[in-house]
Design a protein around this motif. Sequence first.
Motif, PDB file in Angstrom:
ATOM      1  N   VAL A  73       0.842  -1.200   0.000  1.00 38.56           N
ATOM      2  CA  VAL A  73       0.000   0.000   0.000  1.00 38.56           C
ATOM      3  C   VAL A  73       0.874   1.246   0.000  1.00 38.56           C
ATOM      4  N   LYS A  76       2.262   1.786  -3.513  1.00 31.84           N
ATOM      5  CA  LYS A  76       1.246   2.238  -4.471  1.00 31.84           C
ATOM      6  C   LYS A  76       0.759   3.654  -4.184  1.00 31.84           C
ATOM      7  N   GLU A  77       0.790   4.084  -2.918  1.00 29.36           N
ATOM      8  CA  GLU A  77       0.334   5.423  -2.566  1.00 29.36           C
ATOM      9  C   GLU A  77       1.462   6.459  -2.563  1.00 29.36           C
TER      10      GLU A  77
END
Length: 123
Positions: A73, A76-77
């Motif tokens: 996460v 991806k962020e």
Amino acid sequence: MLKKISLFILSLLLMTGCTTETKKKSFNIVVTNFPCYDFVRAITKNDQDISIKMLIKPGMDSHSYEPSPQDMVAIKESNLFFYVGGESDEWVDSLLADMDSKRIVKMLDLVSHLQHEEHVEGM
């Protein structure tokens, strides 16, 4: 009297809640290991608005690293993702398939003349 003390304590708690507000970093960079971290840290000059997260801590084996769901996460962020590439970062290729390539920096691609490691019998 008890009502005044309660009101005073409540107002103090509310005021201290206002002063402890944390400033969110405006730019997030995720790196795989310390060489990438050190490179990015030197470029950003420890800018307080930039957050740098290192996935593989010093002493961990990069060849057997498995990213946690939180790591995936974070990647991806992130605004930018730096990784070395090569054999130690093979896990990265499948993870980055759906990310914008402009946000990904493979450090091996920045080197013009790579030296290949010589494999000697018995190594």
